[in-house]
Scaffold this active site. Structure first.
Site, mmCIF file in Angstrom:
data_model
loop_
_atom_site.group_PDB
_atom_site.id
_atom_site.type_symbol
_atom_site.label_atom_id
_atom_site.label_comp_id
_atom_site.label_asym_id
_atom_site.label_seq_id
_atom_site.Cartn_x
_atom_site.Cartn_y
_atom_site.Cartn_z
ATOM 1 N N HIS A 55 0.882 -1.159 0.000
ATOM 2 C CA HIS A 55 0.000 0.000 0.000
ATOM 3 C C HIS A 55 0.932 1.226 0.000
ATOM 4 C CE1 HIS A 55 -2.651 3.037 1.818
ATOM 5 N NE2 HIS A 55 -3.685 2.248 1.552
ATOM 6 N N CYS A 88 -4.764 2.450 -3.643
ATOM 7 C CA CYS A 88 -3.549 3.031 -3.067
ATOM 8 C C CYS A 88 -2.358 2.104 -3.253
ATOM 9 C CB CYS A 88 -3.725 3.370 -1.591
ATOM 10 S SG CYS A 88 -4.971 4.621 -1.299
ATOM 11 N N GLN A 133 -4.453 -4.622 7.200
ATOM 12 C CA GLN A 133 -5.422 -5.598 6.690
ATOM 13 C C GLN A 133 -5.348 -6.930 7.413
ATOM 14 O OE1 GLN A 133 -7.792 -4.894 4.689
ATOM 15 N NE2 GLN A 133 -7.036 -2.859 4.150
ATOM 16 N N ASP A 151 3.107 -4.029 8.244
ATOM 17 C CA ASP A 151 1.911 -3.215 8.037
ATOM 18 C C ASP A 151 0.713 -4.135 8.289
ATOM 19 O OD1 ASP A 151 -0.340 -2.010 7.040
ATOM 20 O OD2 ASP A 151 0.460 -1.642 5.035
ATOM 21 N N LYS A 169 -10.382 -0.310 10.841
ATOM 22 C CA LYS A 169 -10.490 -1.551 10.068
ATOM 23 C C LYS A 169 -10.740 -2.737 11.000
ATOM 24 C CE LYS A 169 -7.327 0.031 6.447
ATOM 25 N NZ LYS A 169 -8.107 0.487 5.316
#
Lengths: 412, 137
Positions: free
Chosen positions: A129, A370, A209, A206, A232
């Site tokens: 991303h 993104c 997600q 990261d 999220k």
């Protein structure tokens, strides 16, 4: 996947009733919300926690000599404890409140720019991303370090051979996503961390997600930093977490300076405070931190194996129907995928698909997600992306494909 | 093929009861737009949207502006045809006088001109108006 077993273990309708927005209609049709990789909806208990905070104990934390300040501080710090337990942090000092994943990564990248030297290398992947790419690109520009990008295979999996080969004694930092936001690929985090640690690199994951779909135990994963967002994970927007290993975080350069992050100040100099405060200058986002704590409490109380089985059933059903759908190509066919079905139709641009699904009450995202360089690598301008959360149903997956038939008829 | 007039489009669309028929009609308008030569898909002509792209080329002849437009999305191409019905081969002052917002409201398509839509249509209309304004002054 046995639907009967799922029903016994996990009552998706009972879950849905806790999310007021899911009973909304769009142009007279029931909302089918399949844009969960962008943001998830919030259960009533999270909404209540926000209202309750402002209704009963709003005050600035860590400062006031009064009851409200005490109560606000207690709730705010309790939320931090909830997060620490949730990701199995070694200590609450390792949990830094941020505005979200992007800010979490920026804190690490801004510090890294001071620590990196010319000749050093930062290794990222082709599936980043922008938040985990532009940050490192800029840190490298400022420090003179070199950004190295690990390739992915055609199916959207990280090329593990290349990853191993690109690691070397110059690699100072490695950053990669737990789960790809555009493709749903689940990376073998533990293995990647081990390899990166073998060359003594810092590792940032990261987790934007990953956090709502995969169990996260930061000590077991073996990374140095794990970044994620509240929104999220069924929590509010504008709040997130940077988890950092205490030994690394304690030495990391501070980013914003000001109140709350100092030990002592004179006109000439300042001594930075202890963790976690040294990375939390200014009045924090108190209400949303408490809201995120509530969301994590709510999420942690679920039967996780049942949740994961339900989500697997959703992605499997979506994949099966997508494979049978004429003129549809799935983008990202990794063996281990979660939460995301990215695709293109022969007939029609992703923007057409997104718009015509919206007219039928189905919310998805379209575009480059993104991840412009990733789209370039896969040779598509963008995709249509349906992304699932634990409150989605197999009926909703079916509704997506019924609606897609109509899209194809209109565009064909 | 020649474009219908804005009034014709408003009338045609009023006959359709459901959204599917309306969008089918708009998509077909886009299909009837003369194709734009691929070589004109240059960065200077690109109006970048976050979801789909629009290209616009403009030339002037006899005081009138002539446009070639394109989009990578079917619906946006159709909407470009709707816009071109009002702008194609018009004088700059006619273009500046035309009330695009009201026109789109009559068609019940105003959401496509909203700033939240990343489809480049609004930016494209603004660019045409800027060109007309520059030619006019």
């Amino acid at each position: 996947m046995g639907a009967v077993i799922n029903k016994q273990a996990f009552d998706v309708q009972a879950i849905r009733r806790q999310f007021p927005i899911l009973s909304r209609e769009i142009d007279g049709k029931p909302l089918v919300y399949l844009d969960n990789a962008a943001t998830t909806q919030k259960p009533q208990c999270v909404i209540d926690a926000l209202v309750d905070y402002y209704t009963t104990c709003n005050a600035n934390v860590h400062r006031g000599a009064h009851r409200l300040a005490d109560e606000a501080t207690q709730r705010y710090e309790q939320a931090r404890d909830t997060i620490a337990t949730f990701v199995n942090a070694a200590s609450r000092r390792e949990v830094i409140w941020t505005s979200g994943t992007t800010e979490s990564i920026n804190i690490v990248a801004i510090g890294a720019a001071q620590l990196l030297r010319e000749g050093d290398e930062v290794l990222v992947t082709q599936m980043e991303h922008h938040a985990n790419l532009v940050t490192w690109q800029q840190a490298c520009k400022r420090s003179g370090a070199k950004l190295v990008v690990c390739p992915i295979d055609e199916n959207g999996e990280l090329n593990l051979t290349a990853f191993g080969q690109l690691l070397n004694e110059r690699t100072r930092l490695v950053a990669f996503p737990h789960v790809s936001n555009a493709l749903g690929t689940v990376n073998p985090v533990k293995d990647l961390c081990q390899q990166a640690k073998a060359v003594n690199a810092w590792v940032l994951v990261d987790g934007a997600q990953g956090i709502a779909h995969e169990p996260v135990d930061v000590q077991d994963l073996g990374c140095d930093f794990y970044a994620f967002s509240g929104h999220k994970l069924f929590g509010p927007t504008g709040i997130g977490v940077l988890w950092g290993r205490e030994s690394v975080l304690a030495e990391w350069p501070v980013w914003q300076t000001g109140g709350e992050m100092i030990a002592t100040v004179t006109y000439e100099r300042a001594i930075w405070g202890e963790l976690p405060g040294r990375f939390e200058a200014g009045t924090p986002n108190i209400a949303d931190a408490i809201g995120m704590g509530k969301a994590v409490e709510w999420f942690s109380a679920l039967d996780m194996p049942a949740v994961m089985a339900h989500e697997r059933a959703l992605i499997e059903s979506a994949t099966e129907q997508a494979e049978a759908f004429e003129g549809l190509r799935i983008v990202g066919t990794a063996r281990n995928k979660v939460g995301v079905l990215s695709f293109v139709l022969d007939e029609g641009h992703p923007a057409d698909v997104g718009f015509l699904l919206d007219r039928q009450g189905i919310a998805i995202r379209t575009g480059h997600h993104c991840a412009e360089p990733l789209m370039g690598r896969l040779g598509v301008p963008g995709t249509a992306r349906a992304s699932f959360a634990l409150y989605n149903t197999l009926e909703e997956v079916g509704a997506l494909f019924t609606a897609l038939q109509k899209v194809r008829n209109l565009l064909g | 093929m020649t474009l219908p007039t804005p009034d014709q489009i408003v009338e045609d669309i009023s006959f359709f009861d459901d959204w599917e028929e309306r969008y089918k009609y708009i998509i077909d308008l886009g299909r009837d737009l003369p194709p734009m030569d691929e070589s004109l898909h240059t960065p200077e002509r690109l109006v970048k949207g976050c979801q789909s792209n629009v290209w616009i080329d403009v030339s002037e002849a006899g005081g009138k502006l002539h446009f070639q437009v394109d989009s990578d999305a079917h619906i946006v191409r159709g909407l470009l045809a709707v816009v071109m019905a009002a702008y194609q081969d018009r004088r700059p002052e006619e273009i500046l006088d035309f009330d695009m917002e009201t026109y789109f409201q009559q068609l019940d398509l105003e959401r496509h001109l909203s700033p939240t839509r990343g489809n480049g249509l609004r930016a494209m209309v603004a660019r045409v108006q800027a060109i007309a304004s520059a030619v006019n002054s």
